[in-house]
Design a protein around this motif. Structure first.
Motif, PDB file in Angstrom:
ATOM      1  N   PHE A 161      -4.578  -0.258   7.979  1.00  0.00           N
ATOM      2  CA  PHE A 161      -4.316  -1.602   8.447  1.00  0.00           C
ATOM      3  C   PHE A 161      -4.018  -2.399   6.869  1.00  0.00           C
ATOM      4  N   SER A 162      -3.527  -1.801   5.938  1.00  0.00           N
ATOM      5  CA  SER A 162      -3.479  -2.559   4.816  1.00  0.00           C
ATOM      6  C   SER A 162      -1.978  -2.323   4.707  1.00  0.00           C
ATOM      7  N   ARG A 163      -1.340  -2.875   3.347  1.00  0.00           N
ATOM      8  CA  ARG A 163      -0.060  -2.716   3.134  1.00  0.00           C
ATOM      9  C   ARG A 163       0.294  -1.207   2.916  1.00  0.00           C
ATOM     10  N   SER A 164      -0.409  -0.396   2.748  1.00  0.00           N
ATOM     11  CA  SER A 164      -0.020   1.083   2.760  1.00  0.00           C
ATOM     12  C   SER A 164       0.469   1.762   4.048  1.00  0.00           C
TER      13      SER A 164
ATOM     14  N   ALA B  80       8.221 -10.930   1.572  1.00  0.00           N
ATOM     15  CA  ALA B  80       6.881 -10.263   2.228  1.00  0.00           C
ATOM     16  C   ALA B  80       5.852 -10.437   1.553  1.00  0.00           C
ATOM     17  N   GLU B  81       6.052 -10.295   0.334  1.00  0.00           N
ATOM     18  CA  GLU B  81       4.745 -10.221  -0.597  1.00  0.00           C
ATOM     19  C   GLU B  81       4.082 -11.518  -0.901  1.00  0.00           C
ATOM     20  N   THR B  82       5.245 -12.449  -0.950  1.00  0.00           N
ATOM     21  CA  THR B  82       4.478 -14.042  -0.955  1.00  0.00           C
ATOM     22  C   THR B  82       3.812 -14.447   0.504  1.00  0.00           C
TER      23      THR B  82
ATOM     24  N   GLU C 205       2.687  -0.163  -5.627  1.00  0.00           N
ATOM     25  CA  GLU C 205       3.490  -1.520  -5.110  1.00  0.00           C
ATOM     26  C   GLU C 205       4.350  -1.019  -3.969  1.00  0.00           C
ATOM     27  N   SER C 206       3.875  -1.419  -2.703  1.00  0.00           N
ATOM     28  CA  SER C 206       4.524  -1.054  -1.546  1.00  0.00           C
ATOM     29  C   SER C 206       5.940  -1.375  -1.412  1.00  0.00           C
ATOM     30  N   GLY C 207       6.491  -2.546  -1.896  1.00  0.00           N
ATOM     31  CA  GLY C 207       8.079  -2.840  -2.084  1.00  0.00           C
ATOM     32  C   GLY C 207       8.966  -1.911  -3.048  1.00  0.00           C
TER      33      GLY C 207
ATOM     34  N   MET D  35     -11.285   3.493  -3.288  1.00  0.00           N
ATOM     35  CA  MET D  35     -10.022   3.423  -4.093  1.00  0.00           C
ATOM     36  C   MET D  35     -10.172   3.539  -5.705  1.00  0.00           C
ATOM     37  N   ARG D  36     -11.503   2.984  -5.983  1.00  0.00           N
ATOM     38  CA  ARG D  36     -11.867   3.089  -7.611  1.00  0.00           C
ATOM     39  C   ARG D  36     -12.276   4.248  -7.939  1.00  0.00           C
ATOM     40  N   THR D  37     -11.520   5.420  -7.839  1.00  0.00           N
ATOM     41  CA  THR D  37     -11.635   6.513  -8.493  1.00  0.00           C
ATOM     42  C   THR D  37     -10.614   7.028  -9.460  1.00  0.00           C
TER      43      THR D  37
ATOM     44  N   ALA E  82      -4.872  -0.479 -10.842  1.00  0.00           N
ATOM     45  CA  ALA E  82      -5.762  -1.438 -10.412  1.00  0.00           C
ATOM     46  C   ALA E  82      -6.635  -1.011  -9.003  1.00  0.00           C
ATOM     47  N   GLY E  83      -6.371   0.229  -8.715  1.00  0.00           N
ATOM     48  CA  GLY E  83      -7.187   0.763  -7.725  1.00  0.00           C
ATOM     49  C   GLY E  83      -6.744   0.249  -6.323  1.00  0.00           C
ATOM     50  N   ARG E  84      -5.415  -0.035  -6.086  1.00  0.00           N
ATOM     51  CA  ARG E  84      -5.109  -0.680  -5.037  1.00  0.00           C
ATOM     52  C   ARG E  84      -4.007   0.201  -4.077  1.00  0.00           C
ATOM     53  N   ALA E  85      -4.185  -0.007  -2.728  1.00  0.00           N
ATOM     54  CA  ALA E  85      -3.284   0.744  -1.757  1.00  0.00           C
ATOM     55  C   ALA E  85      -2.096  -0.003  -1.542  1.00  0.00           C
ATOM     56  N   PRO E  86      -0.987   0.595  -1.521  1.00  0.00           N
ATOM     57  CA  PRO E  86      -0.826   1.977  -1.550  1.00  0.00           C
ATOM     58  C   PRO E  86      -0.710   2.799  -3.002  1.00  0.00           C
ATOM     59  N   ALA E  87      -0.968   3.993  -3.060  1.00  0.00           N
ATOM     60  CA  ALA E  87      -0.865   4.958  -4.272  1.00  0.00           C
ATOM     61  C   ALA E  87      -0.352   6.010  -3.661  1.00  0.00           C
TER      62      ALA E  87
ATOM     63  N   SER F 281     -11.329   3.286   2.219  1.00  0.00           N
ATOM     64  CA  SER F 281     -11.971   2.085   2.689  1.00  0.00           C
ATOM     65  C   SER F 281     -11.908   1.011   1.417  1.00  0.00           C
ATOM     66  N   ILE F 282     -11.723  -0.175   1.768  1.00  0.00           N
ATOM     67  CA  ILE F 282     -11.672  -1.362   0.737  1.00  0.00           C
ATOM     68  C   ILE F 282     -13.330  -1.501   0.745  1.00  0.00           C
ATOM     69  N   ARG F 283     -13.848  -1.653   1.973  1.00  0.00           N
ATOM     70  CA  ARG F 283     -15.403  -1.921   2.017  1.00  0.00           C
ATOM     71  C   ARG F 283     -16.206  -1.147   1.019  1.00  0.00           C
TER      72      ARG F 283
ATOM     73  N   ILE G 283      -2.058 -14.036   3.566  1.00  0.00           N
ATOM     74  CA  ILE G 283      -2.782 -13.341   4.272  1.00  0.00           C
ATOM     75  C   ILE G 283      -3.939 -12.835   3.616  1.00  0.00           C
ATOM     76  N   GLU G 284      -3.651 -12.220   2.562  1.00  0.00           N
ATOM     77  CA  GLU G 284      -4.839 -11.602   1.518  1.00  0.00           C
ATOM     78  C   GLU G 284      -5.922 -12.778   1.352  1.00  0.00           C
ATOM     79  N   GLN G 285      -5.312 -13.865   0.815  1.00  0.00           N
ATOM     80  CA  GLN G 285      -6.399 -15.171   0.667  1.00  0.00           C
ATOM     81  C   GLN G 285      -7.305 -15.307   1.910  1.00  0.00           C
TER      82      GLN G 285
HETATM   83  N1  LIG Z   1       1.664  -6.099  -3.734  1.00  0.00           N
HETATM   84  C1  LIG Z   1       0.624  -4.678  -3.742  1.00  0.00           C
HETATM   85  C2  LIG Z   1      -0.641  -5.123  -3.192  1.00  0.00           C
HETATM   86  C3  LIG Z   1      -1.384  -4.050  -3.105  1.00  0.00           C
HETATM   87  C4  LIG Z   1      -2.950  -4.411  -2.386  1.00  0.00           C
HETATM   88  O1  LIG Z   1      -3.319  -5.523  -3.104  1.00  0.00           O
HETATM   89  N2  LIG Z   1      -3.411  -3.779  -1.722  1.00  0.00           N
HETATM   90  C5  LIG Z   1      -4.621  -4.090  -0.969  1.00  0.00           C
HETATM   91  C6  LIG Z   1      -4.797  -3.518   0.518  1.00  0.00           C
HETATM   92  S1  LIG Z   1      -3.582  -4.573   1.499  1.00  0.00           S
HETATM   93  C7  LIG Z   1      -5.924  -3.171  -1.992  1.00  0.00           C
HETATM   94  O2  LIG Z   1      -5.667  -2.181  -2.118  1.00  0.00           O
HETATM   95  N3  LIG Z   1      -7.059  -3.930  -2.063  1.00  0.00           N
HETATM   96  C8  LIG Z   1      -7.765  -3.162  -2.681  1.00  0.00           C
HETATM   97  C9  LIG Z   1      -8.930  -4.373  -3.067  1.00  0.00           C
HETATM   98  O3  LIG Z   1      -8.637  -5.602  -2.925  1.00  0.00           O
HETATM   99  O4  LIG Z   1     -10.027  -3.918  -3.520  1.00  0.00           O
HETATM  100  C10 LIG Z   1       1.545  -3.835  -2.729  1.00  0.00           C
HETATM  101  O5  LIG Z   1       2.361  -4.609  -1.912  1.00  0.00           O
HETATM  102  O6  LIG Z   1       1.417  -2.847  -2.848  1.00  0.00           O
END
Ligand SMILES: N[C@@H](CCC(=O)N[C@@H](CS)C(=O)NCC(=O)O)C(=O)O
Length: 221
Positions: free
Chosen positions: A10-13, A101-103, A65-67, A39-41, A50-55, A33-35, A108-110
């Protein structure tokens, strides 16, 4: 094409999973899992610093960066018609909607941060929640004016931009009443009926963010 996706349910991935279904491509999906901060491996951070999904890894090419990933996949598979070529009259709108879409997703992230991720909900500012909700509503009002009935974001039909935006609309409804935007609501319904959307949801995994169906603006904001 061999594809490996580091994914948080249920994330941007999810956008990548959906795009792959549209393209008829299978992938090795690595669940995170974000919780738990999984991702921080070093492995994930070697792709997404930055350890964010998707990778993702696609035939040896790594991207975050999904886009950007969706644009790249559309370019690699032009026969699917999910991108818009340079020089096409709808190219500016395609790029605009991918980025808009990212704006919207950042709002939503906030709201996710304020409503569901803070350990103590009392730490959230009701004023900030109200402001972010109003800003999210403004993006939906904008979308309402940009959508025609029975259409997608581009006049030429479904594209990767719809995947970018469509993902948001399933998350936005935790914070806004989507039926207040009839064209957006019908658009989301149209997207939800695509077989690719269902196939991607079946691979998405269990969302672990939302404990209720709707999070209203707190009293006293
Ligand atoms: N603009 C990036 C945003 C990526 C992003 O922030 N992903 C979130 C999930 S929706 C994430 O991995 N968050 C991890 C965290 O906050 O620790 C994209 O579209 O890929």
């Amino acid at each position: 094409m061999s594809v490996r996706v580091h994914h948080v349910p249920f994330s941007r991935s999810f956008r990548v999973l959906w795009m792959l279904e549209e393209l008829g491509l299978s992938a090795d999906i690595v669940m995170h899992s974000i919780r738990t901060g999984s991702m921080r491996t070093p492995e994930v951070q070697s792709i997404s610093p930055a350890g964010r999904a998707p990778a993702v890894e696609m035939d040896g090419v790594t991207m975050f960066e999904s886009g950007a990933i969706l644009e790249y996949l559309a370019e690699q598979h032009p026969e699917a018609g999910l991108g818009v070529a340079v020089g096409h009259v709808e190219r500016p709108r395609f790029l605009q909607m991918i980025h808009f879409a990212e704006t919207q997703a950042s709002l939503i992230e906030q709201l996710n941060m304020s409503h569901v991720f803070l350990r103590d909900p009392a730490m959230a500012s009701p004023t900030v929640i109200k402001l972010n909700t109003r800003r999210l509503q403004a993006t939906l009002s904008a979308l309402e004016t940009m959508l025609e009935s029975d259409s997608y974001l581009l006049a030429r039909g479904f594209s990767a931009a719809d995947i970018m935006m469509g993902f948001n609309l399933f998350a936005a409804s935790y914070y806004v009443v989507l039926t207040d935007y009839p064209k957006v609501f019908a658009y989301r319904d149209r997207l939800a009926h695509r077989p690719s959307y269902h196939a991607a949801r079946a691979k998405d995994g269990q969302q672990e963010f939302y404990a209720q169906d709707f999070y209203p603006i707190p009293e006293g904001s």
